[in-house]
Design a protein around this motif. Structure first.
Motif, PDB file in Angstrom:
ATOM      1  N   SER A   6       0.959  -8.519  28.415  1.00 42.71           N
ATOM      2  CA  SER A   6      -0.151  -8.224  27.506  1.00 42.71           C
ATOM      3  C   SER A   6      -1.150  -9.380  27.463  1.00 42.71           C
ATOM      4  O   SER A   6      -2.341  -9.161  27.319  1.00 42.71           O
ATOM      5  N   LYS A   7      -0.676 -10.613  27.624  1.00 37.37           N
ATOM      6  CA  LYS A   7      -1.586 -11.768  27.658  1.00 37.37           C
ATOM      7  C   LYS A   7      -2.467 -11.689  28.904  1.00 37.37           C
ATOM      8  O   LYS A   7      -3.674 -11.911  28.837  1.00 37.37           O
ATOM      9  N   ALA A   8      -1.862 -11.332  30.036  1.00 42.80           N
ATOM     10  CA  ALA A   8      -2.624 -11.186  31.286  1.00 42.80           C
ATOM     11  C   ALA A   8      -3.644 -10.057  31.152  1.00 42.80           C
ATOM     12  O   ALA A   8      -4.792 -10.185  31.582  1.00 42.80           O
ATOM     13  N   ASP A   9      -3.229  -8.952  30.536  1.00 38.85           N
ATOM     14  CA  ASP A   9      -4.134  -7.810  30.334  1.00 38.85           C
ATOM     15  C   ASP A   9      -5.309  -8.202  29.429  1.00 38.85           C
ATOM     16  O   ASP A   9      -6.444  -7.809  29.674  1.00 38.85           O
ATOM     17  N   LYS A  10      -4.988  -8.971  28.387  1.00 35.54           N
ATOM     18  CA  LYS A  10      -6.040  -9.413  27.449  1.00 35.54           C
ATOM     19  C   LYS A  10      -7.035 -10.323  28.159  1.00 35.54           C
ATOM     20  O   LYS A  10      -8.247 -10.223  27.938  1.00 35.54           O
ATOM     21  N   THR A  11      -6.522 -11.228  28.996  1.00 35.09           N
ATOM     22  CA  THR A  11      -7.400 -12.139  29.737  1.00 35.09           C
ATOM     23  C   THR A  11      -8.292 -11.347  30.685  1.00 35.09           C
ATOM     24  O   THR A  11      -9.496 -11.597  30.794  1.00 35.09           O
ATOM     25  N   LYS A  12      -7.699 -10.365  31.371  1.00 33.55           N
ATOM     26  CA  LYS A  12      -8.460  -9.511  32.296  1.00 33.55           C
ATOM     27  C   LYS A  12      -9.579  -8.793  31.554  1.00 33.55           C
ATOM     28  O   LYS A  12     -10.728  -8.766  32.001  1.00 33.55           O
ATOM     29  N   MET A  36     -19.995 -16.398  36.180  1.00 35.07           N
ATOM     30  CA  MET A  36     -18.747 -15.871  35.599  1.00 35.07           C
ATOM     31  C   MET A  36     -17.993 -16.951  34.835  1.00 35.07           C
ATOM     32  O   MET A  36     -17.474 -16.708  33.751  1.00 35.07           O
ATOM     33  N   ILE A  37     -17.983 -18.159  35.388  1.00 37.29           N
ATOM     34  CA  ILE A  37     -17.321 -19.289  34.726  1.00 37.29           C
ATOM     35  C   ILE A  37     -18.040 -19.614  33.413  1.00 37.29           C
ATOM     36  O   ILE A  37     -17.410 -19.800  32.373  1.00 37.29           O
ATOM     37  N   HIS A  38     -19.364 -19.634  33.469  1.00 40.46           N
ATOM     38  CA  HIS A  38     -20.178 -19.948  32.287  1.00 40.46           C
ATOM     39  C   HIS A  38     -19.973 -18.891  31.184  1.00 40.46           C
ATOM     40  O   HIS A  38     -19.829 -19.219  30.006  1.00 40.46           O
ATOM     41  N   ALA A  39     -19.949 -17.624  31.571  1.00 43.49           N
ATOM     42  CA  ALA A  39     -19.820 -16.524  30.591  1.00 43.49           C
ATOM     43  C   ALA A  39     -18.442 -16.491  29.938  1.00 43.49           C
ATOM     44  O   ALA A  39     -18.319 -16.186  28.748  1.00 43.49           O
ATOM     45  N   THR A  40     -17.419 -16.810  30.710  1.00 41.51           N
ATOM     46  CA  THR A  40     -16.049 -16.685  30.191  1.00 41.51           C
ATOM     47  C   THR A  40     -15.494 -17.997  29.640  1.00 41.51           C
ATOM     48  O   THR A  40     -14.576 -17.987  28.818  1.00 41.51           O
ATOM     49  N   GLY A  41     -16.049 -19.113  30.122  1.00 47.66           N
ATOM     50  CA  GLY A  41     -15.498 -20.417  29.736  1.00 47.66           C
ATOM     51  C   GLY A  41     -14.175 -20.701  30.437  1.00 47.66           C
ATOM     52  O   GLY A  41     -13.455 -21.637  30.086  1.00 47.66           O
ATOM     53  N   LEU A  42     -13.876 -19.881  31.455  1.00 46.64           N
ATOM     54  CA  LEU A  42     -12.626 -20.051  32.204  1.00 46.64           C
ATOM     55  C   LEU A  42     -12.891 -20.741  33.534  1.00 46.64           C
ATOM     56  O   LEU A  42     -14.033 -20.803  33.993  1.00 46.64           O
ATOM     57  N   THR A  43     -11.832 -21.233  34.156  1.00 47.84           N
ATOM     58  CA  THR A  43     -11.969 -21.867  35.468  1.00 47.84           C
ATOM     59  C   THR A  43     -11.966 -20.797  36.560  1.00 47.84           C
ATOM     60  O   THR A  43     -11.584 -19.648  36.311  1.00 47.84           O
ATOM     61  N   LYS A  44     -12.363 -21.208  37.760  1.00 46.24           N
ATOM     62  CA  LYS A  44     -12.318 -20.310  38.919  1.00 46.24           C
ATOM     63  C   LYS A  44     -10.887 -19.792  39.110  1.00 46.24           C
ATOM     64  O   LYS A  44     -10.670 -18.609  39.352  1.00 46.24           O
ATOM     65  N   GLY A  45      -9.925 -20.701  38.950  1.00 44.10           N
ATOM     66  CA  GLY A  45      -8.506 -20.333  39.108  1.00 44.10           C
ATOM     67  C   GLY A  45      -8.066 -19.274  38.105  1.00 44.10           C
ATOM     68  O   GLY A  45      -7.309 -18.363  38.439  1.00 44.10           O
ATOM     69  N   SER A  46      -8.550 -19.395  36.866  1.00 40.56           N
ATOM     70  CA  SER A  46      -8.189 -18.407  35.832  1.00 40.56           C
ATOM     71  C   SER A  46      -8.788 -17.042  36.146  1.00 40.56           C
ATOM     72  O   SER A  46      -8.147 -16.011  35.965  1.00 40.56           O
ATOM     73  N   ILE A  47     -10.042 -17.048  36.603  1.00 44.91           N
ATOM     74  CA  ILE A  47     -10.698 -15.777  36.921  1.00 44.91           C
ATOM     75  C   ILE A  47     -10.003 -15.112  38.107  1.00 44.91           C
ATOM     76  O   ILE A  47      -9.612 -13.943  38.046  1.00 44.91           O
TER      77      ILE A  47
END
Length: 199
Positions: A6-12, A36-47
Motif C-alpha cells: 500500500s505504501k508503494a501504491d500510495k507513492t505511485k 517530475m523531480i521538482h513536482a514530486t520532491g522525489l529523487t530519480k531513483g524514487s520515481i
C-alpha cells in the motif's frame, strides 16, 4: 507485506497526481525528468523505482487525467432526466471547464492526440481508445433516446457522435490557438443546436 504494497501504491499515485498536470500542459516530449523531480520532491531513483521509465509515468498520467474528465461528465449527468439533457452535459462542461475539477491544461485527449500522433505509439493508442470510448458512450445515449422516442428514428447515432466529438475537440483547439473564449462559446452553441435538432 501488505503495508509495503500500500505504501508503494500510495507513492505511485502521488507521482501520477503530481506529474499529470505537467504532462497535460507540456506534453510528453516537453516534460523532463527534472520537471517530475521538482513536482514530486522525489529523487530519480524514487520515481523510477515505482515506474519503469518516463513512458510508464506518462501513460499513467494520461489515464489519471482522462479519469478526471469522465468523473466530471458522470457527476453532471446524475441530475439529468432526458437523454437530450445528458448529451448537453458535454457542451456545458467543455464550454465552462474552468468551473469544473478538470485536469490542468485542458482536454487530455486533444493534448495527447496532437502530440503523440506520430511520435509515441502507446500514447497515441490511449488517445485513440479514449475517442472510441467517448463515441461509444454518446452512441449509446442516442440509441436509448431513439428507442424511447425522444429522438427521431432517422438519426444515425455513430455519425452524430463523431460530429459532436470532432466539433468539441475542434472548438478546444481553435480556442487554445487564438485565446478567444468567445469562439468556444460560439462553436458550443452549434453543438447544442445539433443535439436539440435530434428531437
Amino acid at each position: 507485506m501488505e503495508n509495503k504494497t500500500s505504501k508503494a501504491d500510495k507513492t505511485k499515485q502521488f507521482i501520477v497526481e503530481k506529474t499529470a498536470p505537467i504532462f497535460n500542459k507540456k506534453g510528453y516530449s516537453g516534460t523532463s525528468l527534472s520537471d517530475m523531480i521538482h513536482a514530486t520532491g522525489l529523487t530519480k531513483g524514487s520515481i523510477y523505482g515505482n515506474f519503469v521509465n518516463k513512458d510508464d509515468v506518462a501513460l499513467a498520467a494520461f489515464d489519471f487525467n482522462l479519469q478526471k474528465v469522465n468523473t466530471v461528465i458522470r457527476q453532471e449527468m446524475l441530475s439529468c432526466v432526458s437523454y437530450r439533457e445528458k448529451l448537453l452535459v458535454y457542451t456545458k462542461v467543455y464550454e465552462n471547464f474552468l468551473e469544473f475539477p478538470f485536469p490542468e491544461g485542458g482536454c487530455p485527449v486533444m493534448n495527447t492526440a496532437v502530440e503523440a500522433d506520430d511520435t509515441h505509439p502507446q500514447l497515441r493508442k490511449k488517445a485513440s481508445d479514449a475517442i472510441v470510448s467517448w463515441k461509444d458512450s454518446l452512441s449509446k445515449l442516442i440509441k436509448k433516446g431513439i428507442a424511447g422516442n425522444e429522438f427521431r428514428q432517422d438519426v444515425d447515432p455513430e455519425q452524430v457522435s463523431l460530429t459532436i466529438i470532432a466539433t468539441i475537440e475542434g472548438a478546444i483547439m481553435i480556442t487554445k490557438l487564438t485565446g478567444k473564449l468567445s469562439y468556444r462559446r460560439a462553436i458550443m452553441k452549434s453543438v447544442e443546436k445539433m443535439i436539440n435538432d435530434l428531437v
